[in-house]
Scaffold this motif. Structure first.
Motif: not given
Length: 298
Positions: A213-232
């Motif tokens: 139930q994130l108001e920002e939808g996928l725009d809240a998901f992408v920053p976390q995805l980017v952090r994982m792509l850089r950290a893995l």
């Protein structure tokens, strides 16, 4: 079998020991409300300095914290959620680094109980959007790639000082804001590890909007995805994340989110600094880039 019947467990699937212990503490609280705060938490207060204690705390008491009223009403609950958050993050990274799925039940339980429409973490139809006295993000809840955080004593001390403002007459006026902060920060963690635990990566939009139930939808998901792509650093899991990322509905993202994802995929195609990807990763990053951003369209 007797233990399973006593704890009302569904034996159609495999249960991990930490689930049994967490369910035991949950059942004790249901039978005698307040017993965990009176008997277990005083013992926990002597173990804050142990490096792995946040993970142990999360494993044993996650059901009590998330599924019982005492979890968010006992004295010092903000401090304990701070430790719980740290432990959860460490555990999920442990799963990733060892390529296991032992913490999948914890991921599902957090998703289903913390973010359900009837959850206590939705304090009201219009929860306070302003800043409460404490924000979990400000207490360094999301640490470095391997889950190494600042001193647990320092963090707990900061949380304890902030939690003091949620007691007494000020509790009701600030608790909604604290719950909102907790929910948002746990949502960030679930977003980070969604592609690792999910078997339906194409349903990420439903996960963000209807489940978290994130108001920002996928725009809240992408920053976390980017952090994982850089950290893995695990090649197999990073390639999995890249394959899953190719299924993102790019047209649903804001320009800012699109640019962040584009820049990260571009860096993953380049050998050497700053991300030092392997040949297989650069190949998968290129395939994902071509699918999300076809040449001539972007």
């Amino acid at each position: 079998q007797k233990t399973a019947e006593k704890l009302n467990l569904d034996m159609d699937r495999r249960w991990f020991y930490y689930e049994l212990l967490a369910t035991h503490y949950y059942a004790c609280e249901k039978e005698s409300p307040g017993v965990i705060a009176e008997t277990v938490l005083p013992l926990c207060s002597r173990l804050w300095s142990l490096e792995h204690f946040p993970a142990i705390f999360a494993l044993l008491l996650h059901r009590w914290l998330v599924e019982t009223p005492s979890g968010i009403t006992h004295k010092g609950w903000v401090m304990h959620f701070n430790v719980f958050f740290k432990g959860t993050y460490q555990l999920f990274w442990f799963d990733v680094e060892h390529e296991t799925h032992k913490l999948w039940p914890l991921f599902i339980r957090l998703r289903d109980h913390m973010f359900a429409g009837t959850s206590r973490f939705f304090a009201s139809p219009n929860p306070l959007r302003g800043r409460a006295n404490i924000s979990f993000s400000e207490l360094s809840f999301i640490g470095s790639r391997n889950g190494s955080f600042s001193s647990i004593e320092d963090t707990v001390a900061a949380a304890a000082a902030a939690a003091h403002s949620f007691t007494g007459s000020t509790y009701s006026s600030h608790s909604a804001g604290a719950l909102e902060n907790i929910r948002k920060d746990f949502a960030c963690v679930l977003c980070r590890f969604y592609y690792y635990y999910s078997t339906r990566p194409e349903r990420v939009g439903n996960f963000c909007i209807n489940q978290l139930q994130l108001e920002e939808g996928l725009d809240a998901f992408v920053p976390q995805l980017v952090r994982m792509l850089r950290a893995l650093r695990n090649e197999n899991i990073l390639r999995r994340y890249l394959r899953c990322s190719a299924q993102l509905p790019i047209e649903s993202l804001s320009i800012s989110s699109t640019n962040k994802l584009y820049a990260t995929l571009n860096e993953l195609q380049l050998p050497g600094a700053p991300l030092h990807p392997t040949a297989k990763i650069t190949e998968q990053a290129e395939a994902t880039m071509n699918q999300l951003f076809p040449q001539g369209r972007w």
